[in-house]
Structures are given as C-alpha cells and as structure tokens.
Design a protein around this motif. Structure first.
Motif, PDB file in Angstrom:
ATOM      1  N   HIS A 291       0.850  -1.191   0.000  1.00  0.00           N
ATOM      2  CA  HIS A 291       0.000   0.000   0.000  1.00  0.00           C
ATOM      3  C   HIS A 291       0.886   1.240   0.000  1.00  0.00           C
ATOM      4  N   SER A 292       1.003   1.850  -1.138  1.00  0.00           N
ATOM      5  CA  SER A 292       1.892   3.004  -1.276  1.00  0.00           C
ATOM      6  C   SER A 292       1.255   4.290  -0.772  1.00  0.00           C
ATOM      7  N   GLU A 293      -0.048   4.433  -0.943  1.00  0.00           N
ATOM      8  CA  GLU A 293      -0.725   5.670  -0.550  1.00  0.00           C
ATOM      9  C   GLU A 293      -1.767   5.367   0.523  1.00  0.00           C
ATOM     10  N   LEU A 294      -1.718   6.123   1.589  1.00  0.00           N
ATOM     11  CA  LEU A 294      -2.665   5.979   2.689  1.00  0.00           C
ATOM     12  C   LEU A 294      -3.317   7.326   2.945  1.00  0.00           C
ATOM     13  N   ASN A 295      -4.627   7.303   3.199  1.00  0.00           N
ATOM     14  CA  ASN A 295      -5.309   8.563   3.453  1.00  0.00           C
ATOM     15  C   ASN A 295      -5.048   9.040   4.876  1.00  0.00           C
ATOM     16  N   LEU A 296      -5.488  10.248   5.156  1.00  0.00           N
ATOM     17  CA  LEU A 296      -5.147  10.889   6.425  1.00  0.00           C
ATOM     18  C   LEU A 296      -5.740  10.146   7.617  1.00  0.00           C
ATOM     19  N   SER A 297      -6.989   9.690   7.518  1.00  0.00           N
ATOM     20  CA  SER A 297      -7.617   9.006   8.654  1.00  0.00           C
ATOM     21  C   SER A 297      -6.893   7.711   8.995  1.00  0.00           C
ATOM     22  N   VAL A 298      -6.467   6.973   7.975  1.00  0.00           N
ATOM     23  CA  VAL A 298      -5.724   5.731   8.225  1.00  0.00           C
ATOM     24  C   VAL A 298      -4.389   6.040   8.891  1.00  0.00           C
ATOM     25  N   LEU A 299      -3.686   7.054   8.417  1.00  0.00           N
ATOM     26  CA  LEU A 299      -2.399   7.421   9.006  1.00  0.00           C
ATOM     27  C   LEU A 299      -2.550   7.829  10.467  1.00  0.00           C
ATOM     28  N   MET A 300      -3.570   8.620  10.762  1.00  0.00           N
ATOM     29  CA  MET A 300      -3.763   9.098  12.132  1.00  0.00           C
ATOM     30  C   MET A 300      -4.109   7.945  13.071  1.00  0.00           C
ATOM     31  N   ASP A 301      -4.992   7.072  12.635  1.00  0.00           N
ATOM     32  CA  ASP A 301      -5.396   5.955  13.496  1.00  0.00           C
ATOM     33  C   ASP A 301      -4.270   4.954  13.680  1.00  0.00           C
ATOM     34  N   LEU A 302      -3.470   4.741  12.655  1.00  0.00           N
ATOM     35  CA  LEU A 302      -2.366   3.790  12.771  1.00  0.00           C
ATOM     36  C   LEU A 302      -1.330   4.279  13.777  1.00  0.00           C
ATOM     37  N   ILE A 303      -0.937   5.534  13.679  1.00  0.00           N
ATOM     38  CA  ILE A 303       0.091   6.022  14.594  1.00  0.00           C
ATOM     39  C   ILE A 303      -0.453   6.085  16.019  1.00  0.00           C
ATOM     40  N   PHE A 304      -1.745   6.352  16.170  1.00  0.00           N
ATOM     41  CA  PHE A 304      -2.353   6.319  17.504  1.00  0.00           C
ATOM     42  C   PHE A 304      -2.322   4.911  18.075  1.00  0.00           C
ATOM     43  N   ALA A 305      -2.687   3.911  17.258  1.00  0.00           N
ATOM     44  CA  ALA A 305      -2.722   2.527  17.736  1.00  0.00           C
ATOM     45  C   ALA A 305      -1.316   2.038  18.080  1.00  0.00           C
ATOM     46  N   TYR A 306      -0.347   2.333  17.234  1.00  0.00           N
ATOM     47  CA  TYR A 306       1.021   1.912  17.526  1.00  0.00           C
ATOM     48  C   TYR A 306       1.526   2.579  18.805  1.00  0.00           C
ATOM     49  N   GLY A 307       1.158   3.824  19.001  1.00  0.00           N
ATOM     50  CA  GLY A 307       1.584   4.506  20.215  1.00  0.00           C
ATOM     51  C   GLY A 307       0.948   3.928  21.460  1.00  0.00           C
ATOM     52  N   LYS A 308      -0.323   3.614  21.397  1.00  0.00           N
ATOM     53  CA  LYS A 308      -1.005   3.059  22.571  1.00  0.00           C
ATOM     54  C   LYS A 308      -0.495   1.666  22.912  1.00  0.00           C
ATOM     55  N   LEU A 309      -0.130   0.895  21.888  1.00  0.00           N
ATOM     56  CA  LEU A 309       0.393  -0.446  22.108  1.00  0.00           C
ATOM     57  C   LEU A 309       1.897  -0.453  22.360  1.00  0.00           C
ATOM     58  N   ASN A 310       2.543   0.703  22.212  1.00  0.00           N
ATOM     59  CA  ASN A 310       3.992   0.796  22.379  1.00  0.00           C
ATOM     60  C   ASN A 310       4.704  -0.206  21.471  1.00  0.00           C
ATOM     61  N   PHE A 311       4.228  -0.283  20.245  1.00  0.00           N
ATOM     62  CA  PHE A 311       4.791  -1.209  19.263  1.00  0.00           C
ATOM     63  C   PHE A 311       5.668  -0.415  18.309  1.00  0.00           C
ATOM     64  N   HIS A 312       6.951  -0.753  18.281  1.00  0.00           N
ATOM     65  CA  HIS A 312       7.920   0.027  17.519  1.00  0.00           C
ATOM     66  C   HIS A 312       8.235  -0.675  16.198  1.00  0.00           C
ATOM     67  N   GLN A 313       7.936   0.011  15.121  1.00  0.00           N
ATOM     68  CA  GLN A 313       8.212  -0.470  13.768  1.00  0.00           C
ATOM     69  C   GLN A 313       8.765   0.710  12.981  1.00  0.00           C
ATOM     70  N   PRO A 314      10.085   0.896  12.982  1.00  0.00           N
ATOM     71  CA  PRO A 314      10.659   2.115  12.401  1.00  0.00           C
ATOM     72  C   PRO A 314      10.263   2.374  10.953  1.00  0.00           C
ATOM     73  N   GLN A 315      10.175   1.321  10.137  1.00  0.00           N
ATOM     74  CA  GLN A 315       9.815   1.537   8.737  1.00  0.00           C
ATOM     75  C   GLN A 315       8.405   2.097   8.614  1.00  0.00           C
ATOM     76  N   VAL A 316       7.496   1.588   9.436  1.00  0.00           N
ATOM     77  CA  VAL A 316       6.125   2.101   9.413  1.00  0.00           C
ATOM     78  C   VAL A 316       6.099   3.543   9.916  1.00  0.00           C
ATOM     79  N   PHE A 317       6.841   3.835  10.973  1.00  0.00           N
ATOM     80  CA  PHE A 317       6.869   5.199  11.497  1.00  0.00           C
ATOM     81  C   PHE A 317       7.403   6.173  10.457  1.00  0.00           C
ATOM     82  N   GLN A 318       8.457   5.756   9.770  1.00  0.00           N
ATOM     83  CA  GLN A 318       9.029   6.633   8.755  1.00  0.00           C
ATOM     84  C   GLN A 318       8.049   6.878   7.620  1.00  0.00           C
ATOM     85  N   LYS A 319       7.335   5.827   7.226  1.00  0.00           N
ATOM     86  CA  LYS A 319       6.341   5.974   6.149  1.00  0.00           C
ATOM     87  C   LYS A 319       5.201   6.892   6.584  1.00  0.00           C
TER      88      LYS A 319
END
Length: 729
Positions: A291-319
């Motif tokens: 998935h090369s392009e992600l809309n704003l709502s998906v990006l916001m919810d993903l970073i929120f979920a990763y933050g709440k779970l304290n799950f570190h995935q540098p490639q995803v964070f950079q993307k």
C-alpha cells in the motif's frame, strides 16, 4: 418415465391456459373476503380438458400440490415486493390489513418497519404502541417455529431497535426461539447476531454469551476478511478465547487486508490493550510492501494505535511521518495534536514533520486553543526538540499563554511549566505560579501515584529555578518536599550491576562511594565519587552534601577535590533509533552538571561521532581484575596487549585525553589505572573541567561490546567536543 413427463407438461400447459395467472396479482391487492368479477374465458373443448386432467391425475398424483406450492410462491414474491416498496409505516400496516400474512411475512414487515424508522428517524414508541403492530407481533408469536432462520435473526434485531420491552411475552418468545436454533444458524448469521448484541446489549446479554460459545466452537468455519475484521473490532473484547482464534485467522489473512482493514484491527487491538506482536508485524509488513498511498484518517489511526500499544516499527513510522508531512497545513488543530502526541509517545522524532508542526503553530496561532498549544509543547519537551525558529515559536507561545495560566488545571499547568523547563524556556511568572505555597499545599501527604508524579515534577521545576534561572528570586519549595518517595520494585539491570561491581573494585571501600543517590533535584545519581588533589578517593560521609535532602557530614571539600557523578543511560532513556536523550533525562544531566559535578555518562550504546547535543559515551563493562590480564581471542602470551598492561600508566597512555578515552571504553586495567584516569579528569593538567579536548581520542565501539578489546583500539577515531564542558567519558 417419458410418458409421465409428457403428461405433466400437458397438465401445466392446459391449467396455465385455463386459470389465467395474470389475474392473480389483482386479487392480492383486494381486501380479504372480496371476490373479483369473473372474466369471460376463451372456450375450450371440455372433452379434451376432461381427458387430459383424468390422465394426468392418474399419472402424477402430486401435480396439484406442486401447483399449489407454485401459487403460494408467486403470492409470497408479490408480498415481498410490496414490503420492499413501502415507504412509510402506514403502507406496511395497510398491507397487513389487506392480506392474510403468515408469521414469516409478518416478521418481514416488522423488519422493514425498523429499517424505515432508522432511515427516516421516526419515533419508535408510536410504532410499537400501534394496534396493527401488535397484531403483527401476535401473528409472529403464534407461528414462531415457521419463521425462517435469517428472518428470525433480523426480527430479533428489529425488535431491539424498535425498543420493544424485553420483559414482554412476545419478545421472550423470539429470544428463546433464536436460542434454540443457534445450532442451525450459519456462521455468518451467528457473527452478525454477535455483532449486534455486543453493540446493543453489551456483555450482560445471556444470549450473547451463548452465541459467543458457538463461535468459539465453530471458528474453523470463519472465512473472509470482512467477518474477521468485524468480529475483532466488535466482539473480540468479550471473549479472550475467541480473540485468540480471531488473531490466528487474521494472521493467515494478513496479506488480503486492505488499509482500512488494518486500521480497524490495529485500533481494536489498541482499545483492548492486546499487543499481538506477530499480527502487528505481519500487517506492518504488508502495509509497507503493498500500500503506497494511505489517506489521512488511516495514518492518524495507525500512529495512535502503535503509540497506545507501544509497538515500535521504524519503517512504518518513517512511512507515516513522510506521508503525513504534506497533510500538515490542511490538518485541524485536533488532528495535529493527536498526531504529535502519538509520535512523542513512541519516542520517534521526525525532524521534517516536527518542523512542519511548529510552523503550523506559528501560522495558526489564533486557531489553536491553550490545550492544543500545551499538547504541542509537552510533545516537544518529551523528545527534547527545539524548532529551528525557536525564538519566534516561543515568543508566540509566551504571548498566547499570557493571562491564561490561572485558567489551567493544576496537572496541566504543572506539565506545561515542567516542559518549558526541559526546553529551557521557563520564565519567572511560570515558576511563581507552580512554586507558590498555595499551589502545592494540596499534594502534601497524598500517597496516590498521581500526586507523587506531580510532586516529582515540582521538585524538578524547583531545581531548574535554582540552577538555571539566576534571575528568579522565589518562592521555592520547602525543604520537606524535596525528598521524593523511592519507587518500589525497581529491577537491577546488567549495566547497573556491572557498574557497581567495577567501581566497588576500583574504590576499595564502600565508604568511598555512594550508590543510587536520590538528590534534591528530582534525579538520581547511580554512583558518586570524591577525589582529592592527590588523586585518591575520599570517604563521602565526612563531607557536606548539598545535593542530598539530609547530609551526613558537615566538612567542606578539601581544596582541589572534585565530585564525579556516574549517570547510567539505558535504552528507554533515548529517542527511538537515536543517540539523543529524552527531554527529562537531558534536563537531569544539565542539573547535575550545574550542581558542580563532573558527569560520566555510562551507556551500553556507542556514541555517535559528531553528535550535536552532548555525546553519550560507552562504559558497558569495567573489569578491574588484576591479575590475570584478559587477552583477545587468538592473542598469545607476550602480546602487545599484555606487555602494555604491565608498563604502567605513563607508558600505556601518554596523553591525558587518551586517559579520558580509556575510562569511556571497556577498561582492562588494574584499579590503580582507573583511579589515575579519574584523577586526571580532576587535575588541572588534563582538558579544562575534565572534558575531552579537540585533540583527544576516543574509541568507537560496535553495538555488541566485548571486554576482550585490545588496548590498541583505544587509539581510535577523533572525539567530538562535549557541550557544557562536562566530563563526558
């Protein structure tokens, strides 16, 4: 057999011709009891009809039943069409008056009523109290066993949506019928019913618990990503056993998930606090690969979920950071603060994104509320981020906060002032608000974790006011508040135990050092040493210690003596994939330096050459054993390493700068050498204030540090100049 087929065809042909089915729909639209006027039919030879009927009856005695079934099916189809075509509850009620409905058809009418009420936002109370609705319910109740499975499930949902009382006899009849038929329902019907009951009734529903038990037993029938995503998002939190099965199934289907599916699953895991690492890793991989392009709502919810779970995935964070960057100017203040708080929680500093957010705050200062501005400052402080336009940014902050401090809650005000202290932007009015006696009077004697956290931040603010704000004249915290409660149950790390063992062997006596020193500055010193002018450790209990709440001694330090503080930095103290300390630890280091200590940073991480904000050098393992001397693999007796270790300090390390480098590495020397290196820091012969000069040398070590390192490696790469003139080793 062929004769029977021919006779059946003749019967169908003649009866169709004689009965004129085109008139059937007209009779359905008339009220019951009324007979339509007879039409003149074309004449047909009676003899031929009689002969055909007689022969057909004898050949196929089930033809009449089949015709009756076909007529009923056509009538049922017409009623279904009328139900679906209805646009108001009155039309549906009239349909029940004009036709004799069976229980299945009455159930369909009730389902359509609930759908219309939801679509047009009608009051359900008037529909339920209507007499015609009660008649429909009585028809259903009288023949409940004849209602089809799917219709029965939809009927139960409709009655819940219409607000029918659960204590009524008809409602309980429908619930009991569904309960008895659970085994006969398909998995999709069970999943749909579970989703509805979980949202509408919650965990307290007995019917829901039975449905979930069936889902747990029949989970192998689960197919399709839609059902998996729906159950994880809506039902999984009720049953841990079912959630385990759903996670296994989701792991199999991870490749088929769309970005929206991944968003829903990660949010569900975040809300349930389920840190399913294999599933998160699989979804992260496919998210990056496909998935090369992600809309704003998906990006916001993903970073929120990763933050709440304290799950570190540098490639995803950079993307996510890269994809969010162009969206920043068009984002709302709520989206901006939610985004930056999630990144701060993950300890991920993306300089382009944070610079864009600081510029957004400058451009939209009037649209940002005080709460939004505080969230941005707190996030900057956590990551110790200073915007490139720092002066303009903080001028805007001070202007917007002017006159607003009294309106903030005590917790938020404390966090705000503490964050400004971390960023070295706290002015006198901020300090006076939180250090005033009436502000902290409410937390004295409060043992709750929230009050203790607030007290610790006030102690650190008090230290910043004393050590970093010379123009501030008071008030300050009273002495009885400066001793923070010790945290219970802290585990001793490998680095911490190695440091203790090494320094204990170096110092000789326990009186020559302090361990885990809790200061009045709200930070902890892992080890404290005092060396006199003759390069010998001194007993600490004899001297006054202004950094302690209660000092054991009263004597001042002898002339030329220096205090050395060992500060241990573990992996959680740094930003994600960075050598930069987090804001609270950077401030603690500054306070220890400002209190007159020479700081030795002890970390298992190698330092980054050319680091801009104070290097953190490695002292992963100190081995004071003497003799024997450790040799690297393959080294023989009489090697350079062993010869060097026997020649003494002057032959081994001719320059004071290299002695500093030795202490910042894996030391393979007798205690006397380490003492001499410490003394070199405090003497006037070495670099000024014990810092490594521009001509100094320091070894650069790999991530997996080993005690078996040849002393030749100490003559390594050029070392940067530490900031603040600290003894960074």
């Amino acid at each position: 057999m062929a004769a029977r087929l021919m006779q059946r065809c003749c019967w169908r042909h003649l009866t169709t011709f004689a009965c004129a089915p085109a008139a059937a729909p007209a009779t359905l639209l008339l009220p019951s009891g009324k007979v339509p006027a007879a039409r003149a039919l074309p004449r047909v030879p009676l003899a031929s009809i009689h002969t055909s009927i007689s022969s057909s009856w004898t050949a196929d005695r089930f033809s009449v039943k089949e015709q009756e079934e076909e007529n009923r099916n056509s009538e049922h189809t017409v009623i279904l069409n009328l139900i679906e075509a209805a646009t108001s509850p009155q039309e549906l009620f009239q349909l029940g008056e004009l036709h004799s409905l069976n229980s299945n058809q009455a159930s369909l009418v009730v389902t359509r009523l609930s759908r219309l009420a939801a679509e047009k936002k009608l009051e359900t109370e008037g529909i339920v109290q209507d007499e015609r609705f009660q008649q429909l319910i009585e028809i259903v109740d009288s023949q409940i066993s004849q209602v089809w499975n799917n219709t029965l499930v939809n009927l139960l949902k409709s009655l819940y949506l219409l607000g029918m009382e659960g204590s009524s006899r008809e409602m309980q009849s429908v619930e009991h019928e569904v309960l008895w038929r659970l085994r006969r329902l398909t998995f999709r019907q069970l999943a749909s019913l579970a989703e509805f009951l979980a949202v509408k009734k919650g965990k307290e529903s007995k019917l829901l618990s039975e449905v979930i038990k069936k889902l747990e037993l029949r989970w192998t029938e689960l197919e399709g990503t839609r059902t998996v995503v729906m159950l994880i998002a809506k039902v999984g939190y009720i049953s841990p056993v079912l959630m385990d099965r759903l996670e296994d199934k989701a792991l199999e289907l991870a490749e088929q998930f769309s970005p929206e599916d991944i968003r829903k699953i990660t949010l569900a895991l975040a809300y349930q606090n389920r840190r399913s690492v294999p599933l998160l890793r699989a979804m992260s991989y496919h998210l990056i690969q496909k998935h090369s392009e992600l809309n704003l709502s998906v990006l916001m919810d993903l970073i929120f979920a990763y933050g709440k779970l304290n799950f570190h995935q540098p490639q995803v964070f950079q993307k996510i950071a890269t994809d969010l960057h162009p969206h920043v100017p068009a984002m709302t203040p709520v989206e901006v603060t939610r985004c930056i708080r999630s990144f701060a929680l993950l300890k991920w500093l993306s300089l382009p994104l944070f610079e864009a957010i600081s510029q957004y705050a400058l451009d939209n200062a009037k649209q940002l509320s005080v709460a939004h501005l505080c969230s941005i400052i707190l996030s900057f402080a956590r990551l110790n981020f200073q915007p490139s336009g720092s002066e303009d940014f903080f001028n805007m902050v001070h202007e917007e906060l002017q006159g607003q401090l009294d309106s903030l809650e005590p917790q938020l005000l404390t966090d705000l002032v503490w964050s400004l202290c971390v960023l070295q932007q706290a002015k006198a009015p901020y300090l006076q608000h939180v250090l005033a006696p009436n502000f902290h009077a409410g937390i004295r004697g409060d043992p709750s974790p929230k009050a203790q956290n607030l007290r610790m931040k006030l102690i650190q603010i008090n230290a910043a006011a004393k050590l970093e704000s010379p123009e501030y004249q008071g008030p300050f915290l009273p002495a009885e508040m400066l001793s923070a409660a010790e945290p219970a149950g802290e585990k001793v790390t490998v680095l911490q135990s190695s440091l203790r063992e090494a320094l204990a062997g170096v110092l000789g006596s326990q009186d020559n050092g302090r361990w885990d020193v809790r200061t009045i500055y709200g930070c902890q010193i892992d080890a404290e040493v005092v060396l006199n002018s003759e390069n010998k450790p001194l007993p600490l209990k004899d001297f006054a210690a202004p950094h302690l709440p209660h000092s054991e001694g009263t004597k001042p330090l002898p002339p030329g003596a220096k205090r050395v503080a060992f500060l241990r930095w573990e992996f959680p103290n740094f930003s994600n994939r960075s050598k930069e300390l987090l804001g609270r630890y950077a401030m603690a280091r500054r306070h220890i330096q400002a209190a007159g200590f020479l700081v030795v940073d002890v970390s298992s991480q190698p330092s980054a050459p050319g680091a801009s904000r104070g290097p953190v050098l490695g002292l992963a393992t100190v081995i004071p054993s003497w003799p024997p001397v450790r040799r690297p693999p393959g080294a023989e007796r009489g090697s350079v390493m062993e010869e060097d270790s026997r020649q003494g300090l002057s032959a081994l390390i001719p320059a004071p700068q290299q002695r500093c480098a030795l202490l910042g590495s894996c030391i393979i020397q007798p205690p006397e050498v380490i003492i001499a290196v410490l003394a070199e820091l405090c003497s006037g012969q070495g670099p000024e204030h014990g810092s490594v000069g521009a001509g100094g040398r320091r070894a650069t070590w790999p991530r997996a540090l080993s005690p078996r390192i040849s002393l030749r490696s100490l003559r390594g790469a050029q070392a940067p100049v530490p900031s603040h003139g600290a003894a960074a080793l």
